[in-house]
Motif scaffolding. Structure first.
Motif, short mmCIF file in Angstrom:
data_model
loop_
_atom_site.label_atom_id
_atom_site.label_comp_id
_atom_site.label_asym_id
_atom_site.label_seq_id
_atom_site.Cartn_x
_atom_site.Cartn_y
_atom_site.Cartn_z
N UNK A 235 0.81 -1.23 0.00
CA UNK A 235 0.00 0.00 0.00
C UNK A 235 0.83 1.27 0.00
N UNK A 236 2.00 1.26 0.65
CA UNK A 236 2.84 2.46 0.69
C UNK A 236 3.31 2.84 -0.71
N UNK A 237 3.69 1.87 -1.51
CA UNK A 237 4.12 2.14 -2.88
C UNK A 237 2.98 2.71 -3.70
N UNK A 238 1.78 2.16 -3.48
CA UNK A 238 0.61 2.63 -4.21
C UNK A 238 0.30 4.08 -3.87
N UNK A 239 0.39 4.42 -2.59
CA UNK A 239 0.12 5.79 -2.17
C UNK A 239 1.15 6.75 -2.75
N UNK B 158 2.74 10.62 -8.27
CA UNK B 158 3.54 10.68 -9.50
C UNK B 158 2.73 10.31 -10.73
N UNK B 159 1.42 10.25 -10.59
CA UNK B 159 0.57 9.78 -11.69
C UNK B 159 0.12 10.90 -12.62
N UNK B 160 0.51 12.13 -12.34
CA UNK B 160 0.19 13.26 -13.21
C UNK B 160 1.38 13.62 -14.08
N UNK B 161 1.19 14.49 -15.07
CA UNK B 161 2.28 14.80 -16.01
C UNK B 161 3.37 15.71 -15.44
N UNK C 106 7.86 3.61 -11.42
CA UNK C 106 7.29 2.75 -12.46
C UNK C 106 5.77 2.71 -12.35
N UNK C 107 5.25 2.62 -11.13
CA UNK C 107 3.80 2.63 -10.95
C UNK C 107 3.20 3.95 -11.38
N UNK C 108 3.85 5.06 -11.00
CA UNK C 108 3.34 6.37 -11.39
C UNK C 108 3.30 6.53 -12.89
N UNK C 109 4.36 6.07 -13.57
CA UNK C 109 4.41 6.16 -15.04
C UNK C 109 3.31 5.32 -15.67
N UNK C 110 3.09 4.12 -15.14
CA UNK C 110 2.02 3.27 -15.66
C UNK C 110 0.65 3.90 -15.45
N UNK C 111 0.45 4.53 -14.28
CA UNK C 111 -0.83 5.20 -14.03
C UNK C 111 -1.04 6.37 -14.98
#
Length: 437
Positions: free
Chosen positions: A17-21, A26-29, A79-84
């Motif tokens: 969950x910490x990585x997800x948060x 980082x999920x915006x441009x 990597x998660x933020x870039x994928x989102x």
């Protein structure tokens, strides 16, 4: 152009969950530059606290991840933020781009490593000594048989003493350790489960474990398929390369659902498939160490044309993924065909007749309504009812299922067993899959 993943698919990859948060920030441009996707990869530069941005790349087929940040989690928050960012829709990431040199070098290196690994496996297979392997197998079989005999005696002692008489602290852990020494990890795990079994289920667990140990004691007299089931339940495994070298089943596999479970040592991902042509069910398992998501990621609701090789058994279900023929593609705009609750129970009964130790069997229920009653949640088609297995889902997830239904019949995938139905995926009114776990 790469097939864009859904946000739900990306979220399922988070190691914790910490990585997800952290990835959500980082999920915006804003923090990203030089992003692109093409050649089976996704990449970008993420601004951090230092002067040099982090280089982040994702190989989308496996998937695999590369980032210049110091994190030891895979995938990391970048990597998660870039994928989102990519999953949110077109525009933020350039489609059909050519990978930059640093990404292409990484992809080429992965290709060479895969080729080297395959060559080494072939070399080991060629150098293997069949006679030595036969002797090792014979020694292990004798050790397991001895462990099974000891286990039957321990269980008989427990029944003689009386199940209401609690075992001394650590007694079952000691027996489990003996089964590990006997190279029977399957028996060990079932023994450990006895320590936490409810009192009203203890006799049933004793009986099933006694049946398994006894079956191994006469393994040579059993039909081949049942003998394979017993060996698997006891703890024998088959190498993936060996499975894929045998018969495989090619189909367009509908990804019905996936679920992760974790403990202190492992994250286990279960992915359920059903063949569009053969109708066969399959279960894929993948594992990740703490801080690392399992490497198998197939989005629910998609179709993947691939070869599967099944583990041997009387009722084959677990399989390994072989050659893929393309990327997962959208399924037809309709929920999968399903069964009535009565038919799902009958199918589970047929499976148990072949594998007595089977706790559940995957099933798609058609046109059922979730209902909350004083005795717990139920699934009904107006004629027959199935209870939702207690503990299968947290209460908020069950209310989410009720919201998807809104009092109307839905299609529901999950596992049907003697303790009830464990929902995994529901299809809403627009035939979109909704993960419930």
């Amino acid at each position: 152009m790469e097939e864009r993943w859904s946000t739900e698919h990306v979220l399922s990859l988070a190691p914790d969950p910490a990585s997800l948060k952290a990835a959500g920030k980082l999920s915006g441009p804003a923090p990203w530059s030089a992003t692109g996707t093409g050649g089976g990869a996704l990449w970008g530069l993420c601004k951090g606290s230092g002067s040099t941005p982090y280089r982040t790349a994702v190989e989308l087929g496996t998937p695999a991840y590369k980032c210049s940040c110091p994190s030891r989690k895979f995938p990391c928050k970048h990597a998660l933020g870039l994928l989102l960012l990519w999953a949110a829709g077109p525009g933020a990431v350039a489609d059909g781009a050519t990978p930059p040199d640093w990404v292409q070098e990484w992809l080429d290196g992965r290709g060479r490593a895969a080729a080297d690994k395959a060559a080494k496996q072939q070399a080991r297979a060629a150098d293997a000594d069949p006679e030595a392997a036969r002797k090792r197998a014979g020694k292990r079989s004798a050790r397991v048989a001895g462990g099974a005999r000891e286990l039957r005696l321990r269980l008989a002692d427990g029944v003689r003493r009386g199940l209401a008489d609690p075992q001394p602290a650590g007694a079952w852990e000691e027996v489990a350790a003996r089964m590990v020494d006997a190279q029977a990890p399957g028996l060990a795990s079932r023994v450990r489960a006895l320590a936490g079994a409810p009192q009203d289920e203890l006799l049933e667990e004793y009986a099933m474990l006694h049946l398994l140990a006894g079956a191994y004691g006469r393994i040579d007299t059993l039909p081949e398929a049942l003998a394979a089931t017993v060996r698997t339940r006891v703890g024998f495994t088959t190498d993936t390369a060996e499975l894929l070298a045998g018969p495989t089943v090619r189909d367009r596999w509908h990804v019905l659902g996936s679920r992760d479970t974790s403990d202190d040592r492992l994250t286990t991902r279960r992915v359920w498939l059903r063949g569009a042509k053969t109708g066969r069910q399959a279960l894929l398992l993948a594992f990740g160490r703490p801080g690392q998501a399992p490497d198998l990621a197939l989005p629910t609701g998609r179709l993947l044309e691939a070869d599967l090789a099944y583990h041997p058994g009387a009722r084959p279900l677990r399989a390994v993924l072989g050659t893929r023929y393309g990327s997962p593609e959208p399924a037809p705009a309709a929920a999968p065909a399903g069964l009535s609750p009565a038919a799902a129970l009958a199918e589970y009964g047929a499976a148990v007749a072949e594998d007595p130790w089977l706790d559940s069997w995957p099933a798609v229920l058609a046109d059922v309504v979730p209902v909350r009653t004083p005795d717990g949640w139920q699934l009904t088609d107006g004629t027959h009812t199935l209870p939702v297995r207690r503990g299968a889902l947290p209460e908020p997830a069950l209310w989410r299922l009720a919201a998807v239904s809104a009092g109307h019949p839905v299609t529901l995938f999950g596992e049907c067993g003697h303790h009830g139905f464990a929902p995994v995926t529901a299809w809403d009114a627009d035939h979109r899959p909704v993960a419930l776990g």
